[in-house]
Design a protein around this motif. Sequence first.
Motif, PDB file in Angstrom:
ATOM      1  N   GLU A  68       1.927   5.688   4.968  1.00  0.00           N
ATOM      2  CA  GLU A  68       2.941   6.738   4.937  1.00  0.00           C
ATOM      3  C   GLU A  68       2.604   7.770   6.013  1.00  0.00           C
ATOM      4  O   GLU A  68       1.464   8.231   6.107  1.00  0.00           O
ATOM      5  CB  GLU A  68       2.998   7.397   3.557  1.00  0.00           C
ATOM      6  CG  GLU A  68       3.296   6.420   2.423  1.00  0.00           C
ATOM      7  CD  GLU A  68       4.659   5.770   2.568  1.00  0.00           C
ATOM      8  OE1 GLU A  68       5.661   6.503   2.626  1.00  0.00           O
ATOM      9  OE2 GLU A  68       4.716   4.525   2.644  1.00  0.00           O
ATOM     10  N   ASN A 115       0.761   4.289  -2.718  1.00  0.00           N
ATOM     11  CA  ASN A 115       0.583   5.674  -2.301  1.00  0.00           C
ATOM     12  C   ASN A 115       1.632   6.574  -2.936  1.00  0.00           C
ATOM     13  O   ASN A 115       1.318   7.649  -3.471  1.00  0.00           O
ATOM     14  CB  ASN A 115       0.648   5.768  -0.776  1.00  0.00           C
ATOM     15  CG  ASN A 115       0.494   7.196  -0.277  1.00  0.00           C
ATOM     16  OD1 ASN A 115       1.442   7.965  -0.268  1.00  0.00           O
ATOM     17  ND2 ASN A 115      -0.695   7.539   0.166  1.00  0.00           N
ATOM     18  N   GLU A 116       2.886   6.155  -2.902  1.00  0.00           N
ATOM     19  CA  GLU A 116       3.953   6.969  -3.477  1.00  0.00           C
ATOM     20  C   GLU A 116       3.770   7.127  -4.984  1.00  0.00           C
ATOM     21  O   GLU A 116       3.961   8.221  -5.537  1.00  0.00           O
ATOM     22  CB  GLU A 116       5.321   6.357  -3.171  1.00  0.00           C
ATOM     23  CG  GLU A 116       5.789   6.551  -1.744  1.00  0.00           C
ATOM     24  CD  GLU A 116       7.293   6.351  -1.604  1.00  0.00           C
ATOM     25  OE1 GLU A 116       8.025   6.557  -2.591  1.00  0.00           O
ATOM     26  OE2 GLU A 116       7.736   5.983  -0.502  1.00  0.00           O
ATOM     27  N   ASP A 164       0.809  -1.208   0.000  1.00  0.00           N
ATOM     28  CA  ASP A 164       0.000   0.000   0.000  1.00  0.00           C
ATOM     29  C   ASP A 164       0.847   1.265   0.000  1.00  0.00           C
ATOM     30  O   ASP A 164       0.484   2.264  -0.628  1.00  0.00           O
ATOM     31  CB  ASP A 164      -0.933   0.002   1.216  1.00  0.00           C
ATOM     32  CG  ASP A 164      -2.035  -1.049   1.120  1.00  0.00           C
ATOM     33  OD1 ASP A 164      -2.392  -1.410  -0.020  1.00  0.00           O
ATOM     34  OD2 ASP A 164      -2.525  -1.499   2.164  1.00  0.00           O
ATOM     35  N   ASN A 219       1.009   9.545  -5.750  1.00  0.00           N
ATOM     36  CA  ASN A 219       1.445  10.916  -5.496  1.00  0.00           C
ATOM     37  C   ASN A 219       2.394  11.417  -6.573  1.00  0.00           C
ATOM     38  O   ASN A 219       2.403  12.607  -6.897  1.00  0.00           O
ATOM     39  CB  ASN A 219       2.099  11.014  -4.109  1.00  0.00           C
ATOM     40  CG  ASN A 219       1.084  11.269  -3.012  1.00  0.00           C
ATOM     41  OD1 ASN A 219       0.650  12.393  -2.800  1.00  0.00           O
ATOM     42  ND2 ASN A 219       0.692  10.212  -2.319  1.00  0.00           N
ATOM     43  N   LEU A 244      -1.174   7.775   6.047  1.00  0.00           N
ATOM     44  CA  LEU A 244      -1.828   7.834   4.743  1.00  0.00           C
ATOM     45  C   LEU A 244      -1.402   6.602   3.962  1.00  0.00           C
ATOM     46  O   LEU A 244      -0.290   6.555   3.431  1.00  0.00           O
ATOM     47  CB  LEU A 244      -1.434   9.097   3.982  1.00  0.00           C
ATOM     48  CG  LEU A 244      -1.613  10.440   4.700  1.00  0.00           C
ATOM     49  CD1 LEU A 244      -1.112  11.580   3.821  1.00  0.00           C
ATOM     50  CD2 LEU A 244      -3.061  10.659   5.076  1.00  0.00           C
ATOM     51  N   ASP A 245      -2.247   5.589   3.933  1.00  0.00           N
ATOM     52  CA  ASP A 245      -1.899   4.321   3.272  1.00  0.00           C
ATOM     53  C   ASP A 245      -0.585   3.766   3.802  1.00  0.00           C
ATOM     54  O   ASP A 245       0.178   3.134   3.079  1.00  0.00           O
ATOM     55  CB  ASP A 245      -1.796   4.502   1.754  1.00  0.00           C
ATOM     56  CG  ASP A 245      -3.057   5.042   1.128  1.00  0.00           C
ATOM     57  OD1 ASP A 245      -4.143   4.763   1.661  1.00  0.00           O
ATOM     58  OD2 ASP A 245      -2.967   5.728   0.089  1.00  0.00           O
ATOM     59  N   CYS A 271      -6.851   7.245   5.676  1.00  0.00           N
ATOM     60  CA  CYS A 271      -6.039   8.124   6.518  1.00  0.00           C
ATOM     61  C   CYS A 271      -6.454   7.844   7.949  1.00  0.00           C
ATOM     62  O   CYS A 271      -7.638   7.937   8.290  1.00  0.00           O
ATOM     63  CB  CYS A 271      -6.293   9.589   6.153  1.00  0.00           C
ATOM     64  SG  CYS A 271      -5.548  10.779   7.299  1.00  0.00           S
ATOM     65  N   PHE A 323      -4.097  10.115  -1.059  1.00  0.00           N
ATOM     66  CA  PHE A 323      -4.166   8.757  -0.531  1.00  0.00           C
ATOM     67  C   PHE A 323      -5.310   8.037  -1.236  1.00  0.00           C
ATOM     68  O   PHE A 323      -6.277   8.655  -1.686  1.00  0.00           O
ATOM     69  CB  PHE A 323      -4.337   8.731   0.991  1.00  0.00           C
ATOM     70  CG  PHE A 323      -5.622   9.309   1.513  1.00  0.00           C
ATOM     71  CD1 PHE A 323      -6.713   8.495   1.804  1.00  0.00           C
ATOM     72  CD2 PHE A 323      -5.753  10.679   1.736  1.00  0.00           C
ATOM     73  CE1 PHE A 323      -7.896   9.022   2.291  1.00  0.00           C
ATOM     74  CE2 PHE A 323      -6.936  11.219   2.219  1.00  0.00           C
ATOM     75  CZ  PHE A 323      -8.008  10.399   2.503  1.00  0.00           C
TER      76      PHE A 323
END
Length: 316
Positions: free
Chosen positions: A283, A76-77, A72, A80, A280-281, A142, A138
Amino acid sequence: MGSAGVNDPRSDADRVLILNPVSGDGTRVDDVVELAGDHDFEIRRTRRVGDATRLAREAASDADLVAAAGGDGTVNEVVNGVVAAEALESTTVAVVPTGTGNNFAANVGVDGVEIAFEVIERGRRRTIDLGIADDRAFVNSCVGGVTAEASSETSSESKRELGVLAYVKTTFETFRSFESLPLAVETVAEPDGVRERTWEGDALFVLVGNCRRFTGSRTAQGNVEDGLLEVTIVEDAPATDLLGDAALERLLGRDSTHIVRRRTPSLTIESRRNAVEYSLDGEILETERLTLEIDPRALEIAVGDRYRPEPDDGTR
């Protein structure tokens, strides 16, 4: 045959796979590399935190499809990175699950590495909602109140079974004297933003789901195409009441005096004391005030047959 193993962000490619080689137990790397080559992907490997965002940003300027091979956090990265490249309208994201929990992948019907490449070739494309927390995107959830220490203490087995709830449970188990968070949570109650509602008090956690719903179900997929976030506030209660293998799931799966639920297109969470850690996921973000909103139908993603846009209707 694609240029598998190439790690040159300057080269143009229609398909790019961002590979986190240390995600999960690391045993699927060779399989991913072979399948990626068979499916004409250029592979770009991460080496440190933040690489997936940078590599996805560089790839999205040319690529029609960017795949995230990892868990995950890697997804997420990558998302983004696509957002940073302002390429949401031109780039499809795919998920190749090689992480420990792979909750987002399961929610969009991608249950394995081989299935992931089948979905890439023959699966449907759906445009799903994207969560935005301040300036960071995300896809799944969160969670406020999960500490970095608790995240590192969470076992792989627990993450597989409980998903992000595993971090919440570990926090209670690790910190028996976990201190509640004095928060004010303001939600826009209606999609047109006319009416606002405010909750204020001591919370143990604030759980905000996009593709994730926080209920007693272990496959708690939320509706990720409805333009709404699902908010669950766990009010202060003795931590010992929430310990045990399934206690937290039971608590979240039923009506309770300790549970506040909202559905909203946007909200703000403000700490009355110190900065709060948000996951966030997976992160980590730390802030005293957080604004969350939905960017509706913003992300095009490859989904498998088991994905249900409306998970409550009993049909795919």
